[in-house]
Design an enzyme around this catalytic site. Structure first.
Site, PDB file in Angstrom:
ATOM      1  CB  SER A 221       1.687 -28.888  31.119  1.00  0.00           C
ATOM      2  OG  SER A 221       0.579 -29.475  32.105  1.00  0.00           O
TER       3      SER A 221
ATOM      4  CE1 TYR B 121      -2.429 -28.731  27.477  1.00  0.00           C
ATOM      5  CE2 TYR B 121      -2.031 -29.900  29.333  1.00  0.00           C
ATOM      6  CZ  TYR B 121      -1.946 -28.781  28.598  1.00  0.00           C
ATOM      7  OH  TYR B 121      -1.718 -27.788  29.479  1.00  0.00           O
TER       8      TYR B 121
HETATM    9  P1  NAP Z   1      -5.834 -20.168  28.045  1.00  0.00           P
HETATM   10  O1  NAP Z   1      -6.480 -19.219  28.791  1.00  0.00           O
HETATM   11  O2  NAP Z   1      -6.681 -20.947  27.209  1.00  0.00           O
HETATM   12  O3  NAP Z   1      -4.875 -19.478  26.790  1.00  0.00           O
HETATM   13  C1  NAP Z   1      -4.446 -20.063  25.628  1.00  0.00           C
HETATM   14  C2  NAP Z   1      -4.009 -19.213  24.614  1.00  0.00           C
HETATM   15  O4  NAP Z   1      -3.392 -19.871  23.627  1.00  0.00           O
HETATM   16  C3  NAP Z   1      -5.250 -18.221  24.141  1.00  0.00           C
HETATM   17  O5  NAP Z   1      -4.759 -16.962  24.244  1.00  0.00           O
HETATM   18  C4  NAP Z   1      -5.234 -18.688  22.599  1.00  0.00           C
HETATM   19  O6  NAP Z   1      -5.370 -17.755  21.724  1.00  0.00           O
HETATM   20  C5  NAP Z   1      -3.557 -19.226  22.324  1.00  0.00           C
HETATM   21  N1  NAP Z   1      -3.610 -20.109  21.322  1.00  0.00           N
HETATM   22  C6  NAP Z   1      -4.076 -21.411  21.200  1.00  0.00           C
HETATM   23  N2  NAP Z   1      -3.390 -21.919  20.027  1.00  0.00           N
HETATM   24  C7  NAP Z   1      -2.922 -21.007  19.414  1.00  0.00           C
HETATM   25  C8  NAP Z   1      -2.315 -20.876  18.105  1.00  0.00           C
HETATM   26  N3  NAP Z   1      -2.470 -22.225  17.343  1.00  0.00           N
HETATM   27  N4  NAP Z   1      -1.690 -19.751  17.806  1.00  0.00           N
HETATM   28  C9  NAP Z   1      -1.712 -18.662  18.725  1.00  0.00           C
HETATM   29  N5  NAP Z   1      -2.414 -18.591  19.634  1.00  0.00           N
HETATM   30  C10 NAP Z   1      -2.582 -19.869  20.074  1.00  0.00           C
HETATM   31  O7  NAP Z   1      -5.031 -21.090  28.710  1.00  0.00           O
HETATM   32  P2  NAP Z   1      -3.839 -20.842  29.560  1.00  0.00           P
HETATM   33  O8  NAP Z   1      -4.139 -21.854  30.767  1.00  0.00           O
HETATM   34  O9  NAP Z   1      -3.506 -19.338  29.942  1.00  0.00           O
HETATM   35  O10 NAP Z   1      -2.585 -21.750  29.053  1.00  0.00           O
HETATM   36  C11 NAP Z   1      -1.381 -20.941  28.546  1.00  0.00           C
HETATM   37  C12 NAP Z   1      -0.179 -22.115  28.580  1.00  0.00           C
HETATM   38  O11 NAP Z   1      -0.264 -23.003  29.903  1.00  0.00           O
HETATM   39  C13 NAP Z   1      -0.668 -23.320  27.571  1.00  0.00           C
HETATM   40  O12 NAP Z   1       0.328 -23.654  27.053  1.00  0.00           O
HETATM   41  C14 NAP Z   1      -0.992 -24.433  28.432  1.00  0.00           C
HETATM   42  O13 NAP Z   1      -1.023 -25.782  28.164  1.00  0.00           O
HETATM   43  C15 NAP Z   1      -0.246 -24.200  29.841  1.00  0.00           C
HETATM   44  N6  NAP Z   1      -0.762 -24.694  31.030  1.00  0.00           N
HETATM   45  C16 NAP Z   1      -1.740 -24.125  31.484  1.00  0.00           C
HETATM   46  C17 NAP Z   1      -2.275 -24.814  32.713  1.00  0.00           C
HETATM   47  C18 NAP Z   1      -3.656 -24.558  33.544  1.00  0.00           C
HETATM   48  O14 NAP Z   1      -3.748 -25.074  34.771  1.00  0.00           O
HETATM   49  N7  NAP Z   1      -4.251 -23.287  33.150  1.00  0.00           N
HETATM   50  C19 NAP Z   1      -1.597 -25.628  33.563  1.00  0.00           C
HETATM   51  C20 NAP Z   1      -0.412 -26.399  32.768  1.00  0.00           C
HETATM   52  C21 NAP Z   1       0.071 -25.625  31.533  1.00  0.00           C
HETATM   53  P3  NAP Z   1      -6.799 -17.315  21.124  1.00  0.00           P
HETATM   54  O15 NAP Z   1      -7.596 -17.242  22.513  1.00  0.00           O
HETATM   55  O16 NAP Z   1      -6.655 -16.094  20.400  1.00  0.00           O
HETATM   56  O17 NAP Z   1      -7.282 -18.356  20.403  1.00  0.00           O
END
Ligand code: NAP
Length: 243
Positions: free
Chosen positions: A138, A152
């Protein structure tokens, strides 16, 4: 050789976009999820309807035994895993550092970096010849997320170090390890932080003046996994609109 991938947290957001793009490029995909079976199954249905190969698998990737089960299931369904996307991650409500409870800190570390350690270790133990890992870090690892979620940000800083170290250990075997560092992407994650419209609020401060899409992040992840990135390892792609 079959390209067999696991996308952790592949049921929604960046993980879902990545799973679909990988499948469209001929990868067999295990769409991992922890709790949201419906979303993961919807991704799998879409992939299969488009002629791709995928299945969903429930596993908490911060749990050692469940990670072994995840790799076993993928190997049984397809073949040994060749490409891994460590995408699963969580955050909690925005708050000042002094208010962060130990239980929350440990949960964030466990879901964001212990998961990356466990899945990467399982991958390394099993991978036969060449392969690649992409870690979804991130922009927070660079920016620190003060007054929001320093826990985080710290978990993502650890992910950056793991990426660097592992890329150097695996380079002699031809296995590449890279990371993407998204920021301000339109997904449900911001609602978990207590501010669903966080990206809109910050848009004016982003040099490109807008948030990013999951597809824009997926493009970078899939490129890093591909042979087109064959000379790229230990690298980071920042996807934060210039921030
Ligand atoms: P999201 O829509 O909240 O998706 C997160 C996913 O992670 C969900 O499918 C969740 O599964 C899964 N998850 C969480 N803990 C888990 C575990 N212990 N075991 C298996 N699955 C798990 O978020 P996103 O924004 O797409 O994020 C994806 C990645 O991008 C993350 O690592 C996040 O830190 C990173 N990121 C996002 C942003 C942003 O602006 N959105 C920015 C920087 C980095 P369930 O729903 O089934 O629980």
């Amino acid at each position: 050789m079959d390209k067999v991938s696991i996308v952790t947290g592949g049921g929604r957001g960046i993980g879902a976009a990545t799973s679909k793009l990988l499948a469209s490029q001929g990868y067999k995909v295990c769409v991992n999820y922890r709790s949201d079976a419906q979303s993961a199954d919807a991704v799998v249905r879409e992939i299969i309807a488009s002629g791709g190969e995928a299945f969903s698998f429930q596993a908490d990737v911060s749990n050692e035994c469940e990670v072994v089960d995840l790799f076993d299931a993928t190997e049984n369904a397809f073949a040994p895993v060749t490409h891994l996307v460590n995408n699963a991650g969580i955050l909690f409500s925005q708050m000042s550092f002094a208010d962060i409870e130990l239980e929350r800190f440990n949960q964030v570390m466990s879901s964001n970096i212990t998961s990356c350690f466990l899945c990467s270790r399982e991958f390394v133990r099993r991978v036969k010849s060449t392969g690649a890992i992409v870690n979804v870090s991130s922009a927070a690892s660079r920016l620190g997320a003060p007054f929001e979620y320093i826990d985080y940000a710290a978990s993502k800083g650890a992910m950056d170090s793991l990426t660097k170290g592992l890329s150097l250990e695996l380079a002699p075997r031809g296995i590449r390890v890279n990371a993407v560092r998204p920021g301000f992407i339109y997904t449900q994650m911001h609602a978990d932080g207590g501010e669903p419209n966080r990206v809109e609020r910050l848009a004016a401060q982003i040099p490109l003046q807008r948030g990013g899409t999951p597809d824009e992040v997926a493009n970078a992840i899939v490129w890093l996994l591909s042979d087109e990135a064959s000379y790229v390892t230990g690298s980071f792609i920042d996807l934060a609109g210039g921030k």
